[in-house]
Design an enzyme around this catalytic site. Structure first.
Site, PDB file in Angstrom:
ATOM      1  N   HIS A 120       0.879  -1.172   0.000  1.00 56.19           N
ATOM      2  CA  HIS A 120       0.000   0.000   0.000  1.00 56.19           C
ATOM      3  C   HIS A 120       0.918   1.225   0.000  1.00 56.19           C
ATOM      4  O   HIS A 120       2.017   1.172   0.551  1.00 56.19           O
ATOM      5  CB  HIS A 120      -0.832  -0.053   1.286  1.00 56.19           C
ATOM      6  CG  HIS A 120      -1.925   0.955   1.392  1.00 56.19           C
ATOM      7  ND1 HIS A 120      -1.676   2.272   1.704  1.00 56.19           N
ATOM      8  CD2 HIS A 120      -3.273   0.838   1.269  1.00 56.19           C
ATOM      9  CE1 HIS A 120      -2.834   2.918   1.760  1.00 56.19           C
ATOM     10  NE2 HIS A 120      -3.813   2.080   1.495  1.00 56.19           N
ATOM     11  N   ASP A 132       3.485  -3.755   7.793  1.00 56.93           N
ATOM     12  CA  ASP A 132       2.168  -3.122   7.703  1.00 56.93           C
ATOM     13  C   ASP A 132       1.129  -4.194   8.022  1.00 56.93           C
ATOM     14  O   ASP A 132       0.899  -5.103   7.221  1.00 56.93           O
ATOM     15  CB  ASP A 132       1.981  -2.572   6.282  1.00 56.93           C
ATOM     16  CG  ASP A 132       0.577  -2.031   6.052  1.00 56.93           C
ATOM     17  OD1 ASP A 132      -0.251  -2.070   6.982  1.00 56.93           O
ATOM     18  OD2 ASP A 132       0.312  -1.567   4.924  1.00 56.93           O
ATOM     19  N   GLN A 158      -4.194  -4.971   7.268  1.00 61.56           N
ATOM     20  CA  GLN A 158      -5.158  -6.005   6.881  1.00 61.56           C
ATOM     21  C   GLN A 158      -5.059  -7.226   7.790  1.00 61.56           C
ATOM     22  O   GLN A 158      -6.075  -7.795   8.175  1.00 61.56           O
ATOM     23  CB  GLN A 158      -4.922  -6.429   5.419  1.00 61.56           C
ATOM     24  CG  GLN A 158      -5.186  -5.336   4.398  1.00 61.56           C
ATOM     25  CD  GLN A 158      -6.623  -4.835   4.404  1.00 61.56           C
ATOM     26  OE1 GLN A 158      -7.554  -5.570   4.748  1.00 61.56           O
ATOM     27  NE2 GLN A 158      -6.803  -3.581   4.045  1.00 61.56           N
ATOM     28  N   LYS A 202     -10.256  -0.522  10.601  1.00 60.84           N
ATOM     29  CA  LYS A 202     -10.378  -1.686   9.736  1.00 60.84           C
ATOM     30  C   LYS A 202     -10.764  -2.931  10.531  1.00 60.84           C
ATOM     31  O   LYS A 202     -10.842  -4.028   9.987  1.00 60.84           O
ATOM     32  CB  LYS A 202      -9.068  -1.946   8.988  1.00 60.84           C
ATOM     33  CG  LYS A 202      -8.757  -0.893   7.925  1.00 60.84           C
ATOM     34  CD  LYS A 202      -7.645  -1.368   7.021  1.00 60.84           C
ATOM     35  CE  LYS A 202      -7.025  -0.266   6.191  1.00 60.84           C
ATOM     36  NZ  LYS A 202      -7.915   0.313   5.188  1.00 60.84           N
ATOM     37  N   CYS A 257      -4.705   2.306  -3.668  1.00 62.23           N
ATOM     38  CA  CYS A 257      -3.476   2.875  -3.090  1.00 62.23           C
ATOM     39  C   CYS A 257      -2.293   1.925  -3.276  1.00 62.23           C
ATOM     40  O   CYS A 257      -1.449   1.790  -2.388  1.00 62.23           O
ATOM     41  CB  CYS A 257      -3.648   3.225  -1.615  1.00 62.23           C
ATOM     42  SG  CYS A 257      -4.883   4.481  -1.333  1.00 62.23           S
TER      43      CYS A 257
END
Lengths: 174, 415
Positions: free
Chosen positions: B127, B204, B207, B230, B370
């Site tokens: 991302h 990251d 998710q 999220k 993104c």
């Protein structure tokens, strides 16, 4: 299907999408500019061939959704034989129609009038405007170059273009 | 073939008031949870309850409200620490979102340590939030960003990764789970190799943390970032996790109130971690709401949630493949991915798909997500993405498939 959809995807719009005009690159062009919508990744490239102030050839290239492709196709069609001044005037009328400031009856926009229904889907308005903002930036750059002694001309840009960045623009997002 | 879901989706759906609204005259079918999830009533209640009964600034006030607000805010830090596998609470920093967490690491840890010729390995499926901070860090320090490529199967090319690793490698920045492909990357294996050459591993987790059990004691990440919104929580709250000793070594990031110990006109000393990185009044209500979200997820069970999403994703891939003309991206198997189905219709642009689906009440994401370098790798400018969460079931997939057929008919392709 919904009436709102039918008002956006009018037959004439889908026709321009499926058989877009101006897809053949000009052998030579006097103006060219690329536009880019970072929200969706749509790309357009508008080129004009100009003789004696008259637009004699247009190409409208790139990749995009039905609305941006149809709008670019209509651009290629309507600009043939027009002066740069007339091209700016059409662009301005189209912008005003897309923002609901005038009705299609108040302007002479040809097939472009069919894009009025896009208003019901506000996020798609910038898809319709992308080829036109790209055109206006191209004309502006051309006139700056062609009449360098006139350092300031009136700003012909379409107002309020959130999310649209041009490739020749430093602000292009990553 | 149809395994039963470990979740009672019908009951779960009743906890989400927004799911009973209509969109353009049709019941909302929300398939955009990878962008942000909807919020259960308990999270909305926690926000309201905080502002109704306990609102005060944290860590400062001596009065009762201040104590309550501080206890609620710090209590959520404990919940986050437990959620991440039982890590030290001092390693949990509240930020605005995962993007800010990643920028914090890039500015406060990386920039002072990078020099000309150093290398930052970043995967091609990142991302922009785990790419742009590194591009910028490289630009100002003279370091170089090198790409860990994505294979045709939608996995990271680990052979190339191993070749890229070397004594110049200072940072490896990789997503735990791709927001486009759903790919779950072998972070533990990658981190081990990175540590062997002395590199720092930034992950990251935006998710992954939302969709699967994450144990930061064993994962091998040196820094891990994710967002509350999220995973059922409010917007405006993110987490950066790093070991407390790493946070202590790092420069301060934002200066101001709360993050200091002692301030003079020409110098300041800083608070202990994690508060050193929480300058100014934080999003207290948001953090409190996030606590309710974590409780909700823990009650569901992250294992069960992950299993539910994986089953649903496999079902969705099968159903979407029945529609001619679609290209599906990402790994096909459950071990390497899940929760996300990204596709491209050769005849209908993703924007048109999304608009037409919206008139059916179906919310999907259309665009580059993104992740523009990944779009280039896939050879498309944009894709359509359906993503699932605890409140989605097979009926949603069936409705999506039916709506996609309608789209194709609309554009003149009978499928």
């Amino acid at each position: 299907m919904s009436l709102e959809l039918d008002s956006m995807y009018r037959e004439v719009v889908l026709d321009h999408y499926k058989q877009p005009r101006g897809r053949c690159p000009l052998d030579r062009h006097d103006i060219e500019n690329e536009g880019f919508n970072p929200v969706c990744g749509d790309e357009v490239k508008i080129g004009l061939r100009i003789e004696d102030g008259i637009i004699l050839g247009v190409h409208s290239l790139g990749r995009g959704c039905s609305i941006s492709v149809a709008s670019g196709s209509m651009l290629a069609e309507i600009l043939q034989g027009k002066t740069l001044e007339e091209a700016r005037s059409i662009a301005e009328d189209f912008r005003r129609m897309m923002h609901g400031e005038i009705t299609p009856d108040e302007a002479d926009l040809g097939d472009l009038e069919a894009l009025e229904g896009v208003q019901k889907f506000p996020v798609r308005i910038k898809c319709a405007l992308l080829p036109w903002t790209t055109l206006l930036d191209a004309i502006e750059a051309y006139e700056r170059g062609a009449r360098a002694e006139k350092s300031t001309t009136e700003d012909p840009q379409l107002g309020g273009r959130p999310g649209i960045v041009h490739k020749n623009d430093e602000r292009r997002s990553v | 073939m149809a395994e039963s879901s470990p979740l009672d989706v019908a009951r779960i759906r009743r906890d989400f008031p927004i799911l009973s609204r209509e969109v353009r005259g049709k019941p909302l079918l929300y398939l955009d949870s990878a962008a942000t999830t909807q919020k259960p009533q308990v999270v909305l209640d926690a926000l309201m309850d905080y502002y109704t009964h306990s609102n005060a600034n944290v860590h400062r006030a001596i009065h009762t409200l201040g104590e309550e607000a501080t206890a609620a805010y710090e209590g959520v830090r404990d919940k986050v620490a437990a959620f991440l596998g039982g890590v030290d609470r001092r390693g949990v920093v509240f930020t605005r979102n995962a993007t800010e967490s990643l920028n914090l690491v890039a500015y406060a840890w990386a920039r002072p340590r990078l020099a000309r010729g150093d290398e930052i390995l970043v995967s091609e499926m990142e991302h922009h939030s785990n790419l742009v901070p590194w591009i910028e860090a490289a630009r100002v320090t003279g370091a170089v960003v090198r790409t860990i490529p994505v294979t045709d199967e939608g996995l990271l090319d680990l052979d190339v990764y191993e070749e890229l690793l070397g004594h110049h490698t200072k940072i490896v920045a990789v997503t735990h789970k791709s927001n486009v492909l759903g790919t779950i990357n072998p972070v533990a294996e990658m981190a081990k190799a990175a540590h062997d050459v002395g590199a720092f591993v930034v992950v990251d987790g935006a998710q992954a943390a939302a969709h699967m059990p994450v144990d930061l004691n064993t994962l091998g990440a040196d820094a891990y970032a994710f967002s509350a919104h999220k995973m059922l929580g409010p917007t405006g709250v993110g987490v950066l996790w790093a070991r407390p000793e790493v946070l202590e070594e790092m420069d301060a990031f934002l200066g101001g109130g709360e993050m200091i110990r002692e301030v003079h006109m020409d110098r300041a000393t800083f608070n202990e971690v994690p508060w050193k990185f929480e300058a100014g009044t934080p999003n207290i209500a948001g953090v409190v709401g996030f606590g309710a979200a974590i409780d909700y997820l823990q009650a569901l069970g992250m294992d069960k949630l992950n299993q539910h999403e994986t089953q649903l994703t496999l079902y969705a891939r099968d159903r979407l493949e029945e529609i001619g003309g679609l290209t599906l991206f990402g790994p096909r198997d459950a071990i390497h991915g899940g929760g996300i189905v990204t596709f491209w219709d050769k005849d209908v642009h993703p924007h048109d798909l999304s608009t037409i689906l919206d008139t059916h009440g179906v919310a999907i994401r259309a665009g580059h997500h993104c992740a523009q370098p990944l779009m280039r790798r896939l050879g498309v400018v944009a894709t359509a993405r359906a993503s699932f969460y605890c409140y989605n079931d097979r009926d949603d997939v069936d409705a999506l498939v039916m709506a996609l057929h309608e789209c194709r008919k609309y554009f003149g392709h009978v499928s």
